[in-house]
Write a protein that holds these residues in place. Structure first.
Motif, PDB file in Angstrom:
ATOM      1  N   SER A  79      43.322  35.501  45.164  1.00 14.13           N
ATOM      2  CA  SER A  79      42.321  34.495  45.544  1.00 14.13           C
ATOM      3  C   SER A  79      41.397  34.080  44.405  1.00 14.13           C
ATOM      4  N   GLN A  80      41.351  34.862  43.346  1.00 14.07           N
ATOM      5  CA  GLN A  80      40.390  34.582  42.277  1.00 14.07           C
ATOM      6  C   GLN A  80      40.881  33.463  41.363  1.00 14.07           C
ATOM      7  N   THR A  81      40.161  32.350  41.342  1.00 14.79           N
ATOM      8  CA  THR A  81      40.463  31.228  40.457  1.00 14.79           C
ATOM      9  C   THR A  81      39.546  31.286  39.234  1.00 14.79           C
ATOM     10  N   LEU A  82      39.738  30.358  38.316  1.00 13.72           N
ATOM     11  CA  LEU A  82      38.923  30.357  37.102  1.00 13.72           C
ATOM     12  C   LEU A  82      37.453  30.102  37.417  1.00 13.72           C
ATOM     13  N   ALA A 127      34.498  32.702  36.739  1.00 12.01           N
ATOM     14  CA  ALA A 127      33.265  32.388  35.998  1.00 12.01           C
ATOM     15  C   ALA A 127      32.029  32.752  36.807  1.00 12.01           C
ATOM     16  N   LEU A 128      32.096  32.546  38.119  1.00 14.44           N
ATOM     17  CA  LEU A 128      30.957  32.883  38.973  1.00 14.44           C
ATOM     18  C   LEU A 128      30.724  34.388  39.026  1.00 14.44           C
ATOM     19  N   ASN A 129      31.826  35.160  39.178  1.00 15.95           N
ATOM     20  CA  ASN A 129      31.691  36.612  39.347  1.00 15.95           C
ATOM     21  C   ASN A 129      31.384  37.324  38.041  1.00 15.95           C
ATOM     22  N   TYR A 130      32.139  36.968  36.987  1.00 11.54           N
ATOM     23  CA  TYR A 130      32.019  37.696  35.725  1.00 11.54           C
ATOM     24  C   TYR A 130      31.084  36.999  34.732  1.00 11.54           C
ATOM     25  N   GLY A 147      25.140  38.064  34.934  1.00  9.12           N
ATOM     26  CA  GLY A 147      24.139  37.651  33.958  1.00  9.12           C
ATOM     27  C   GLY A 147      24.706  37.340  32.591  1.00  9.12           C
ATOM     28  N   ARG A 148      26.029  37.138  32.492  1.00  2.00           N
ATOM     29  CA  ARG A 148      26.667  36.802  31.208  1.00  2.00           C
ATOM     30  C   ARG A 148      26.815  35.279  31.141  1.00  2.00           C
ATOM     31  N   PHE A 149      25.710  34.616  30.889  1.00  3.07           N
ATOM     32  CA  PHE A 149      25.693  33.153  30.934  1.00  3.07           C
ATOM     33  C   PHE A 149      26.578  32.550  29.845  1.00  3.07           C
ATOM     34  N   SER A 150      26.599  33.157  28.682  1.00  2.66           N
ATOM     35  CA  SER A 150      27.417  32.631  27.583  1.00  2.66           C
ATOM     36  C   SER A 150      28.904  32.771  27.906  1.00  2.66           C
TER      37      SER A 150
END
Length: 318
Positions: free
Chosen positions: A267-270, A274-277, A282-285
């Motif tokens: 189920s995990q898309t790109l 990006a939302l989860n990881y 807190g890894r905005f970059s």
């Protein structure tokens, strides 16, 4: 005595003068377009400044000049992460399945609707078919989950009643079924809405073509094959090119709402990755690097698809 006359050739206008002449003639149209240009600039182009975060060790609260630059560090981390390639696989699989089903079914549905002779029935079917588009994915996911539930779910009850299965199937717990569930859900929700543009294109075909075909003895199937489909060919190609350009940007709403820990690998898309990881940790970059990858690949796919169709069919959007 023969008079000598010389032909005076008009001096061609400069491009700048032609632009201002057109601008003065169509000033009201330009004024109407200003709000949309501002909207596109504010929401589509101005945020591109945030892409610099992908090359910084971004820390909230610090100014732009106080951030430390790390170059391509986050892109290297991205391409070393196994979860990224798993998310890329899921994204491409669901995108291709959605393109094959979500692009062809609206065309077939539009042609079938156009062949209905009862206008009341045609309007009724069209209205009912595009109503799901206005239902949010939160509500739609609840309906789909209930329909596929093992506890009095309509799908399981139907399959049991037809003796196709012996016991209820846990559809939402089987990863290999998740891609199909998402594709079918999207087709159910968006087919009617996507049909509207094809019906509009079909309505632009001259009725005299159908009358001439009927006089020549053409069947309704022959009229569809030789008049209707060629008449909307340009619309089909343009929408197909745009769909290919969005092949890798399918969002995350459907997958987030329909997914669970049991089907996480499917189920995990790109965007969800990006939302989860990214944002979630807190890894905005890092999250920005993922979105840059999505945007660059989408632009490449758009230009490649446009170039191929322009060479083969002479149709393009650029």
């Amino acid at each position: 005595m023969k008079a000598i006359t010389s032909e005076v050739k008009p001096v061609p206008k400069k491009p700048a003068s032609r632009f201002w002449l057109t601008f003065l003639q169509q000033k009201y149209l330009y004024m109407m377009a200003i709000p949309f240009v501002l909207w596109a600039f504010v929401f589509n182009y101005l945020p591109l400044w945030g892409w610099t975060m992908a090359f910084q060790k971004y820390k909230p609260g610090k100014s732009f000049f106080e951030q430390s630059w790390v170059g391509l560090q986050y892109f290297r981390e991205l391409f070393r992460d196994e979860q990224f390639f798993n998310a890329l696989r899921n994204t491409l699989a669901m995108s291709i399945m959605g393109l094959l089903a979500g692009f062809t079914i609206p065309i077939i549905f539009a042609v079938l609707l156009n062949e209905l002779r009862l206008q009341f029935l045609k309007r009724f079917v069209q209205t009912v078919s595009y109503l799901p588009h206005f239902v949010s994915w939160v509500v739609a996911a609840g309906i789909i989950t209930k329909m596929l539930s093992t506890d009095n779910g309509a799908v399981n009850d139907l399959l049991l009643g037809l003796h196709l299965i012996r016991e209820p199937v846990q559809f939402m717990a089987k990863g290999h079924l998740f891609w199909g569930i998402v594709t079918a859900s999207d087709v159910w929700k968006e087919t009617g809405w996507n049909t509207i543009i094809y019906l509009a294109a079909i309505s632009g075909i001259g009725p005299e073509l159908y009358e001439a075909a009927r006089v020549d003895g053409a069947s309704r199937l022959q009229q569809v094959r030789n008049i209707t489909l060629p008449g909307i060919r340009t619309t089909i190609i343009i929408l197909l090119i745009i769909s290919i350009g969005h092949l890798i940007s399918i969002g995350f709403e459907k997958q987030f709402l329909l997914g669970n820990n049991l089907v996480r690998d499917y189920s995990q898309t790109l965007d969800l990755y990006a939302l989860n990881y990214g944002l979630g940790m807190g890894r905005f970059s890092f999250g920005t690097a993922i979105n840059i990858f999505n945007s660059v690949v989408s632009v490449i796919l758009l230009f490649v698809a446009n170039g191929i169709f322009k060479k083969i069919t002479k149709e393009s959007i650029i």
